[in-house]
Motif scaffolding. Structure first.
Motif: not given
Length: 327
Positions: A106-121
């Protein structure tokens, strides 16, 4: 601090006025029963309208939360009555290697997910805010995955990343001489593919948050920066990005909570595999509670998840939640 007019009054007059204020405050200091009645008379209609929502909150939020905590000290398999076992379930969690692996996934998933989502948004919001033609059409296109059923998007994503030559991504990679990848069937790639699916699904809503933040920044700041000869990058880095701090904080909070609650993509595409590489804490909780009927241990996992999200949210609040000011 007293006003100049009050300072001009004689001392006896000021003392008299002060005593009058004290006497008046004593008269208004009514008994508790009368104060409650007065508040009810003033706000009765408000309390009446809030009562259904309050009852719903107590029954479906507070009671389950409290009962699930009690359940962590019980042994309950749905069938039969709960049996008190003390800290047994908590000790079981400490020695459960699969539970710790689920947390790490879950921690790894958060790393893969949070920053790209914020950056792309943020990038999408900047494109829309730049005055591009047909901005409304672009907003609709970017926001379309948000309102589309996740089951449909997951099915398309599974077809795109099918680990055979018939998968669209593998087909495109073949033009560059890249061998077919397993993607969802590879324990080193599956979690990143699931994170990419979530980024694609959520980036549109993140764009809306950032777009609202960009619209609230005073235009005078940009005009002053251009007059001073600032480049576009400096304007973004010194004005836009810092003044979006409240949006960064809000988006970081909701994306963090969403990343730690990831379940649907795992359930639909991988089933926690391969080799438990996509077993997240919520999916493991689901397996324990609904597949294994071990509701007591599932309650322990839910509280572990709650504490993790709470700690991370407090850390984000400390470093991102400070009030932003500009001159």
């Amino acid at each position: 601090m007293e006003s100049p007019n009050k300072r001009k009054l004689p001392l006896k007059e000021r003392i008299k006025r002060k005593k009058d204020r004290i006497q008046h405050s004593k008269k208004t200091n009514l008994p508790l029963k009368q104060r409650i009645k007065r508040q009810w008379d003033r706000n009765a209609i408000v309390y009446i309208f809030l009562t259904p929502a309050l009852i719903h909150f107590l029954i479906f939020q507070v009671y389950p939360f409290a009962y699930s905590f009690v359940l962590t000290f019980m042994d309950w398999k749905i069938i039969g009555d709960p049996v008190f076992v003390g800290l047994k379930n908590w000790k079981t969690f400490l020695g459960d290697d699969l539970a710790w692996r689920a947390i790490w996934n879950t921690v790894l998933f958060s790393i893969y997910y949070i920053v790209p989502t914020m950056t792309l948004g943020l990038i999408l919001a900047l494109i829309i805010n730049s005055g591009v033609k047909a901005a409304g059409v672009f907003k609709g296109i970017f926001f379309l995955p948000v309102v589309t059923s996740f089951v449909i998007i997951a099915g398309i994503w599974g077809w795109l990343f099918r680990g055979t030559g018939s998968g669209m991504v593998n087909y495109l990679l073949s033009f560059f001489g890249v061998e077919p990848q397993l993607f969802l069937a590879d324990s080193s790639q599956a979690l990143m593919v699931l994170a990419g699916l979530s980024v694609f699904k959520v980036a549109g809503s993140t764009m809306i948050y950032y777009f609202a933040g960009l619209q609230s920044i005073p235009k005078q700041l940009y005009e002053a920066a251009r007059i001073d000869g600032a480049s576009r990058f400096k304007i973004f880095w010194r004005i836009t990005f810092p003044l979006l701090k409240p949006i960064h904080f809000y988006v970081a909070i909701i994306t963090t909570i969403g990343s730690f609650q990831i379940f649907d993509s795992t359930f639909l595409l991988t089933g926690g595999g391969p080799n438990y590489s996509t077993t997240t804490i919520v999916y493991y909780l689901y397996e324990q509670g609904f597949t294994g009927l071990n509701l007591s241990y599932a309650a322990v996992l839910s509280y572990i998840l709650f504490f993790i999200i709470l700690v991370i949210s407090l850390i984000q609040r400390k470093y991102l939640g400070k009030e932003t000011t500009h001159f």
